[in-house]
Enzyme design. Structure first.
Site, PDB file in Angstrom:
ATOM      1  N   ASN A   9      90.150 -36.267 -34.623  1.00  0.00           N
ATOM      2  CA  ASN A   9      89.496 -36.423 -35.924  1.00  0.00           C
ATOM      3  C   ASN A   9      88.205 -35.621 -35.850  1.00  0.00           C
ATOM      4  O   ASN A   9      87.252 -36.035 -35.201  1.00  0.00           O
ATOM      5  CB  ASN A   9      89.210 -37.910 -36.182  1.00  0.00           C
ATOM      6  CG  ASN A   9      88.370 -38.120 -37.424  1.00  0.00           C
ATOM      7  OD1 ASN A   9      88.224 -37.216 -38.240  1.00  0.00           O
ATOM      8  ND2 ASN A   9      87.822 -39.318 -37.570  1.00  0.00           N
ATOM      9  N   TRP A  10      88.214 -34.474 -36.527  1.00  0.00           N
ATOM     10  CA  TRP A  10      87.051 -33.579 -36.425  1.00  0.00           C
ATOM     11  C   TRP A  10      85.892 -34.042 -37.302  1.00  0.00           C
ATOM     12  O   TRP A  10      84.798 -33.508 -37.218  1.00  0.00           O
ATOM     13  CB  TRP A  10      87.468 -32.150 -36.791  1.00  0.00           C
ATOM     14  CG  TRP A  10      88.241 -31.464 -35.707  1.00  0.00           C
ATOM     15  CD1 TRP A  10      88.948 -32.049 -34.693  1.00  0.00           C
ATOM     16  CD2 TRP A  10      88.366 -30.052 -35.520  1.00  0.00           C
ATOM     17  NE1 TRP A  10      89.507 -31.079 -33.895  1.00  0.00           N
ATOM     18  CE2 TRP A  10      89.170 -29.849 -34.382  1.00  0.00           C
ATOM     19  CE3 TRP A  10      87.897 -28.924 -36.208  1.00  0.00           C
ATOM     20  CZ2 TRP A  10      89.499 -28.584 -33.910  1.00  0.00           C
ATOM     21  CZ3 TRP A  10      88.229 -27.663 -35.755  1.00  0.00           C
ATOM     22  CH2 TRP A  10      89.013 -27.492 -34.610  1.00  0.00           C
ATOM     23  N   LYS A  11      86.153 -35.013 -38.164  1.00  0.00           N
ATOM     24  CA  LYS A  11      85.112 -35.533 -39.069  1.00  0.00           C
ATOM     25  C   LYS A  11      84.473 -34.368 -39.844  1.00  0.00           C
ATOM     26  O   LYS A  11      85.156 -33.416 -40.180  1.00  0.00           O
ATOM     27  CB  LYS A  11      84.075 -36.333 -38.289  1.00  0.00           C
ATOM     28  CG  LYS A  11      84.719 -37.337 -37.336  1.00  0.00           C
ATOM     29  CD  LYS A  11      83.764 -38.367 -36.853  1.00  0.00           C
ATOM     30  CE  LYS A  11      84.430 -39.226 -35.794  1.00  0.00           C
ATOM     31  NZ  LYS A  11      83.745 -40.454 -35.545  1.00  0.00           N
ATOM     32  N   GLU A  96      84.680 -44.957 -41.185  1.00  0.00           N
ATOM     33  CA  GLU A  96      83.549 -44.259 -41.826  1.00  0.00           C
ATOM     34  C   GLU A  96      83.778 -44.143 -43.328  1.00  0.00           C
ATOM     35  O   GLU A  96      82.841 -44.218 -44.121  1.00  0.00           O
ATOM     36  CB  GLU A  96      83.344 -42.885 -41.171  1.00  0.00           C
ATOM     37  CG  GLU A  96      82.746 -43.040 -39.779  1.00  0.00           C
ATOM     38  CD  GLU A  96      83.105 -41.947 -38.790  1.00  0.00           C
ATOM     39  OE1 GLU A  96      83.571 -40.869 -39.207  1.00  0.00           O
ATOM     40  OE2 GLU A  96      82.925 -42.178 -37.582  1.00  0.00           O
ATOM     41  N   GLU A 166      90.992 -48.974 -34.114  1.00  0.00           N
ATOM     42  CA  GLU A 166      89.697 -48.418 -33.717  1.00  0.00           C
ATOM     43  C   GLU A 166      88.591 -49.460 -33.893  1.00  0.00           C
ATOM     44  O   GLU A 166      88.071 -49.630 -35.007  1.00  0.00           O
ATOM     45  CB  GLU A 166      89.362 -47.210 -34.598  1.00  0.00           C
ATOM     46  CG  GLU A 166      90.359 -46.084 -34.491  1.00  0.00           C
ATOM     47  CD  GLU A 166      89.721 -44.764 -34.877  1.00  0.00           C
ATOM     48  OE1 GLU A 166      89.706 -43.875 -34.031  1.00  0.00           O
ATOM     49  OE2 GLU A 166      89.216 -44.640 -36.002  1.00  0.00           O
ATOM     50  N   GLY A 172      82.277 -43.440 -31.566  1.00  0.00           N
ATOM     51  CA  GLY A 172      81.107 -42.576 -31.450  1.00  0.00           C
ATOM     52  C   GLY A 172      79.966 -43.173 -30.641  1.00  0.00           C
ATOM     53  O   GLY A 172      78.848 -42.658 -30.658  1.00  0.00           O
ATOM     54  N   GLY A 233      87.696 -38.791 -31.661  1.00  0.00           N
ATOM     55  CA  GLY A 233      86.659 -38.130 -32.447  1.00  0.00           C
ATOM     56  C   GLY A 233      85.945 -37.084 -31.621  1.00  0.00           C
ATOM     57  O   GLY A 233      86.439 -35.967 -31.426  1.00  0.00           O
ATOM     58  N   GLY A 234      84.778 -37.459 -31.088  1.00  0.00           N
ATOM     59  CA  GLY A 234      83.915 -36.507 -30.380  1.00  0.00           C
ATOM     60  C   GLY A 234      84.621 -35.625 -29.370  1.00  0.00           C
ATOM     61  O   GLY A 234      84.428 -34.400 -29.372  1.00  0.00           O
TER      62      GLY A 234
HETATM   63  C1  PEP Z   1      87.159 -41.572 -34.554  1.00  0.00           C
HETATM   64  O1  PEP Z   1      86.380 -40.986 -35.268  1.00  0.00           O
HETATM   65  O2  PEP Z   1      88.240 -41.940 -35.014  1.00  0.00           O
HETATM   66  C2  PEP Z   1      86.787 -41.832 -33.169  1.00  0.00           C
HETATM   67  C3  PEP Z   1      87.557 -42.593 -32.447  1.00  0.00           C
HETATM   68  O3  PEP Z   1      85.628 -41.238 -32.704  1.00  0.00           O
HETATM   69  P1  PEP Z   1      85.111 -41.201 -31.183  1.00  0.00           P
HETATM   70  O4  PEP Z   1      86.289 -40.800 -30.326  1.00  0.00           O
HETATM   71  O5  PEP Z   1      84.023 -40.169 -31.193  1.00  0.00           O
HETATM   72  O6  PEP Z   1      84.624 -42.572 -30.843  1.00  0.00           O
END
Ligand code: PEP
Length: 248
Positions: A9-11, A96, A166, A172, A233-234
């Site tokens: 997930n590049w957000k 988010e 999640e 994050g 995500g990150g």
């Molecule tokens: C996400 O945005 O779905 C996520 C899991 O982010 P991260 O891996 O950065 O916690």
């Protein structure tokens, strides 16, 4: 045996030209034909990302979609805009979006139904806050999110869905859930799907864990009975994503 699925997930990160560069860098690192690999990128980058990923095992997905076909919904993306360029996955109900854009469970349900109408696989997000975990209501809360998200979705459709568990406190934050915590909730989600549908559907649906997944934590998390991969995500913006995809 369920096929693993690892999605990034590049957000709201990377411009379209940065996207092309990063996909070219990550392409050789995420090569793995045993896993479904999906990069969910900002809408404006979907077309260049598709071009950059051509010929590789990378699927390009969207981070969001609206539940109407077309019309006066300024700023939104319609499902046929996604399918027109070949998108097959869409993240629905990320925490988010729930927190900053007021997406409710009912909105999530409408989007899930619409995604299926267009043969797009929804990656349906759920997960509790830290307060909910501390109050011991995690499983009740997640079950409710899932039950509403799948209202009026048929068993045949649900079998092809992806659910991303999640915990919000792990997103994050660098604070990954323990393997036991993640497996406990993913198992409860599968049991909830079995109650709503049947054993076949519960055995077919894929459930990811998401929340600070890293190259170090992926192998143990993804080897649990009820965890079929991750939503990342990150770390999906870094070469580490290759290690997560090739977690074995
Ligand atoms: C996400 O945005 O779905 C996520 C899991 O982010 P991260 O891996 O950065 O916690």
């Amino acid at each position: 045996m369920r096929r693993k699925i690892v999605a990034g997930n590049w957000k709201m990160n990377k411009t379209p030209s940065e996207t092309v560069k990063l996909i070219n860098e990550l392409k050789p690192l995420v090569a793995n034909d045993d896993v479904d690999v999906v990069f969910c990128v900002p809408a404006i980058s979907i077309i260049p990302a598709m071009e950059a990923a051509k010929g590789s095992n990378i699927n390009i997905g969207a981070e969001n979609m609206y539940f109407e076909e077309s019309g006066a919904f300024t700023g939104e993306i319609a499902p046929n805009m996604l399918t027109d360029v070949g998108v097959k996955y869409v993240i629905i109900g990320h925490s988010e979006r729930r927190e900053y854009f007021a997406e409710t469970d009912e909105f999530v349900n409408k989007k899930v139904i619409k995604a299926f109408e267009h043969n797009i696989t929804p990656i349906v997000c759920c997960g509790e806050t830290l307060v909910q975990r501390e109050q011991g209501v995690t499983i009740d809360f997640v079950r409710q999110q899932i039950k509403i998200a799948f209202l009026n979705v048929t068993a045949e459709q649900a079998k092809t869905a992806v659910i991303a568990y999640e915990p919000i406190w792990a997103i994050g934050t660098g604070k990954v859930a323990t393997t036991e915590q993640a497996e406990e909730v993913c198992k409860a989600i599968r049991e909830c799907i079995e109650e709503v549908y049947d054993t076949d559907t519960a055995n077919a649906i894929r459930i990811q864990y998401g929340g600070s997944v890293s190259a170090d934590s992926a192998a143990e998390l993804f080897s649990q009975n009820n965890i079929d991969g991750g939503l990342v995500g990150g770390a999906s913006l870094k070469p580490d994503f290759g290690k997560i995809v090739n977690y074995k």
